[in-house]
Design an enzyme around this catalytic site. Structure first.
Site, PDB file in Angstrom:
ATOM      1  CB  THR A  54      -0.266 -28.554  91.858  1.00  0.00           C
ATOM      2  OG1 THR A  54       1.024 -29.107  91.529  1.00  0.00           O
ATOM      3  CG2 THR A  54      -1.006 -28.183  90.584  1.00  0.00           C
TER       4      THR A  54
ATOM      5  CG  ASP B 244       0.828 -47.510  94.603  1.00  0.00           C
ATOM      6  OD1 ASP B 244       1.249 -46.758  93.699  1.00  0.00           O
ATOM      7  OD2 ASP B 244       1.581 -48.040  95.447  1.00  0.00           O
TER       8      ASP B 244
ATOM      9  CE1 TYR C  73       7.958 -34.798  87.728  1.00  0.00           C
ATOM     10  CE2 TYR C  73       8.928 -33.413  86.022  1.00  0.00           C
ATOM     11  CZ  TYR C  73       7.824 -33.817  86.746  1.00  0.00           C
ATOM     12  OH  TYR C  73       6.589 -33.264  86.509  1.00  0.00           O
TER      13      TYR C  73
ATOM     14  CG  ASN D  67      -2.749 -35.870  86.259  1.00  0.00           C
ATOM     15  OD1 ASN D  67      -2.036 -34.984  85.788  1.00  0.00           O
ATOM     16  ND2 ASN D  67      -3.287 -35.792  87.465  1.00  0.00           N
TER      17      ASN D  67
ATOM     18  CE  LYS E  67       6.092 -36.021  84.657  1.00  0.00           C
ATOM     19  NZ  LYS E  67       4.731 -36.563  84.801  1.00  0.00           N
TER      20      LYS E  67
HETATM   21  P1  NAD Z   1      -0.288 -32.864  92.825  1.00  0.00           P
HETATM   22  O1  NAD Z   1       0.734 -33.262  93.817  1.00  0.00           O
HETATM   23  O2  NAD Z   1      -1.245 -31.798  93.181  1.00  0.00           O
HETATM   24  O3  NAD Z   1      -1.108 -34.134  92.317  1.00  0.00           O
HETATM   25  C1  NAD Z   1      -0.508 -35.390  92.122  1.00  0.00           C
HETATM   26  C2  NAD Z   1      -1.497 -36.450  92.571  1.00  0.00           C
HETATM   27  O4  NAD Z   1      -0.943 -37.739  92.259  1.00  0.00           O
HETATM   28  C3  NAD Z   1      -1.757 -36.437  94.088  1.00  0.00           C
HETATM   29  O5  NAD Z   1      -3.135 -36.467  94.345  1.00  0.00           O
HETATM   30  C4  NAD Z   1      -1.078 -37.700  94.591  1.00  0.00           C
HETATM   31  O6  NAD Z   1      -1.699 -38.285  95.731  1.00  0.00           O
HETATM   32  C5  NAD Z   1      -1.210 -38.594  93.361  1.00  0.00           C
HETATM   33  N1  NAD Z   1      -0.256 -39.695  93.377  1.00  0.00           N
HETATM   34  C6  NAD Z   1       1.085 -39.641  93.586  1.00  0.00           C
HETATM   35  N2  NAD Z   1       1.601 -40.877  93.567  1.00  0.00           N
HETATM   36  C7  NAD Z   1       0.580 -41.731  93.334  1.00  0.00           C
HETATM   37  C8  NAD Z   1       0.479 -43.137  93.208  1.00  0.00           C
HETATM   38  N3  NAD Z   1       1.553 -43.930  93.333  1.00  0.00           N
HETATM   39  N4  NAD Z   1      -0.723 -43.680  92.946  1.00  0.00           N
HETATM   40  C9  NAD Z   1      -1.833 -42.891  92.840  1.00  0.00           C
HETATM   41  N5  NAD Z   1      -1.804 -41.559  92.979  1.00  0.00           N
HETATM   42  C10 NAD Z   1      -0.604 -40.984  93.215  1.00  0.00           C
HETATM   43  O7  NAD Z   1       0.562 -32.420  91.533  1.00  0.00           O
HETATM   44  P2  NAD Z   1       0.112 -31.988  90.053  1.00  0.00           P
HETATM   45  O8  NAD Z   1       0.944 -30.826  89.695  1.00  0.00           O
HETATM   46  O9  NAD Z   1      -1.340 -31.911  89.919  1.00  0.00           O
HETATM   47  O10 NAD Z   1       0.692 -33.234  89.238  1.00  0.00           O
HETATM   48  C11 NAD Z   1      -0.044 -33.933  88.261  1.00  0.00           C
HETATM   49  C12 NAD Z   1       0.897 -34.306  87.130  1.00  0.00           C
HETATM   50  O11 NAD Z   1       1.367 -33.119  86.491  1.00  0.00           O
HETATM   51  C13 NAD Z   1       2.135 -35.083  87.525  1.00  0.00           C
HETATM   52  O12 NAD Z   1       2.343 -36.143  86.613  1.00  0.00           O
HETATM   53  C14 NAD Z   1       3.248 -34.063  87.396  1.00  0.00           C
HETATM   54  O13 NAD Z   1       4.502 -34.650  87.123  1.00  0.00           O
HETATM   55  C15 NAD Z   1       2.745 -33.239  86.242  1.00  0.00           C
HETATM   56  N6  NAD Z   1       3.340 -31.912  86.113  1.00  0.00           N
HETATM   57  C16 NAD Z   1       3.117 -30.960  87.053  1.00  0.00           C
HETATM   58  C17 NAD Z   1       3.725 -29.709  86.909  1.00  0.00           C
HETATM   59  C18 NAD Z   1       3.538 -28.611  87.925  1.00  0.00           C
HETATM   60  O14 NAD Z   1       4.226 -27.594  87.819  1.00  0.00           O
HETATM   61  N7  NAD Z   1       2.639 -28.758  88.900  1.00  0.00           N
HETATM   62  C19 NAD Z   1       4.530 -29.446  85.790  1.00  0.00           C
HETATM   63  C20 NAD Z   1       4.724 -30.444  84.847  1.00  0.00           C
HETATM   64  C21 NAD Z   1       4.121 -31.674  85.013  1.00  0.00           C
END
Ligand code: NAD
Length: 248
Positions: free
Chosen positions: A188, A60, A153, A87, A157
């Site tokens: 995602t 976590d 959020y 990430n 960031k």
């Molecule tokens: P996702 O939901 O597919 O993956 C996020 C992962 O983080 C999941 O596997 C989840 O279980 C894990 N997670 C969440 N809280 C956690 C914790 N406390 N400890 C350990 N694991 C934890 O989403 P994603 O889009 O792959 O997100 C990855 C990163 O990309 C994030 O930081 C998100 O803010 C960033 N992001 C995503 C987007 C988008 O459009 N998808 C855009 C900008 C930034």
């Protein structure tokens, strides 16, 4: 040649999963870290069935001890840590005028403190082992551009962007790079919560080609940033947003 070792938080899904697959396909060893045990183990299975090398460590990222222990266990298992990809993240709407304080604190704890713990633990270990590694932090276009209903959020960031720069400055003398990668709108599960608010459609319309970016595209960009050939890129937040933040 010594294989590189990458720790990838949020490796159970989306960008983290695809990045874990990418690094292992390229011959690196990966520690998939996530609090979702089932999907984390699924990522490891996918890697192993493709002939790659990986383990899962339940973590976590909002828990400081968990993240410190993640780095320790990585070194116990593989003897080194070359890449820390901070990430893991969550997103849920946090409108200012209708704020749920539990949701507010949850996002700050995961997206901001989780990245801080990862930077600190990895930097200390890389310095101790004299490894010229790279720490890559996932930020967002929402770290530089504001959108309604995403107050907390944005705070996280923006913080990740400045932690990236500050850590890069301090760690440069040890040959450790720190960079940020800022996705735009990636296909995602994280974006599901925003769909009802119409945020995703309006974001997508602002991306060149009006499409969602695929997680594989982010994995490719993260991989490029991790390479020694990218050693001039330090303290930067690299936009991987298909133009989102570049035009009106
Ligand atoms: P996702 O939901 O597919 O993956 C996020 C992962 O983080 C999941 O596997 C989840 O279980 C894990 N997670 C969440 N809280 C956690 C914790 N406390 N400890 C350990 N694991 C934890 O989403 P994603 O889009 O792959 O997100 C990855 C990163 O990309 C994030 O930081 C998100 O803010 C960033 N992001 C995503 C987007 C988008 O459009 N998808 C855009 C900008 C930034």
């Amino acid at each position: 040649m010594t294989k590189r070792v990458a720790v990838i938080t949020g490796g159970a899904s989306g960008i983290g999963r695809e990045t874990s697959l990418k690094f292992t396909k390229k011959g690196d060893r990966v520690v998939v870290a996530d609090f979702n045990e089932e999907l984390g183990n699924e990522t490891v299975e996918m890697i192993r069935s493709a002939g790659g090398e990986a383990i899962f460590i339940k973590t976590d990222v909002s828990n400081h001890e968990d993240v410190t222990s993640l780095v320790e266990k990585t070194v116990e298992e593989y003897g080194r840590i070359d890449i820390m990809f901070n990430n893991a993240g969550i997103g849920s709407p946090t409108p200012v005028l209708d704020m749920n304080m539990d949701a507010y604190h949850r996002i700050i704890n995961i997206n901001q403190h989780g990245v801080a713990y990862g930077i600190i633990a990895a930097a200390k270990k890389m310095k101790e082992l004299n490894i010229k590694g790279v720490i890559i932090n996932t930020t967002s276009v929402f770290g530089v551009l504001a959108s309604p209903n995403t107050f907390a959020y944005h705070a996280t960031k923006g913080a990740v962007n400045m932690m990236t720069k500050s850590a890069a400055l301090e760690l440069a003398p040890y040959g450790i790079r720190v960079v940020g990668i800022a996705p735009g709108v990636v296909d995602t599960p994280i974006i599901q919560g925003y769909k009802d608010h119409g945020i995703i459609d309006s974001m997508k319309a602002k991306v060149m080609g009006n499409k969602l970016t695929q997680p594989k595209q982010l994995a490719n960009a993260v991989y490029l940033l991790s390479l020694e050939e990218a050693d001039a890129i330090n303290g930067s937040v690299v936009m991987a947003d298909e133009g989102y933040a570049s035009f009106k």
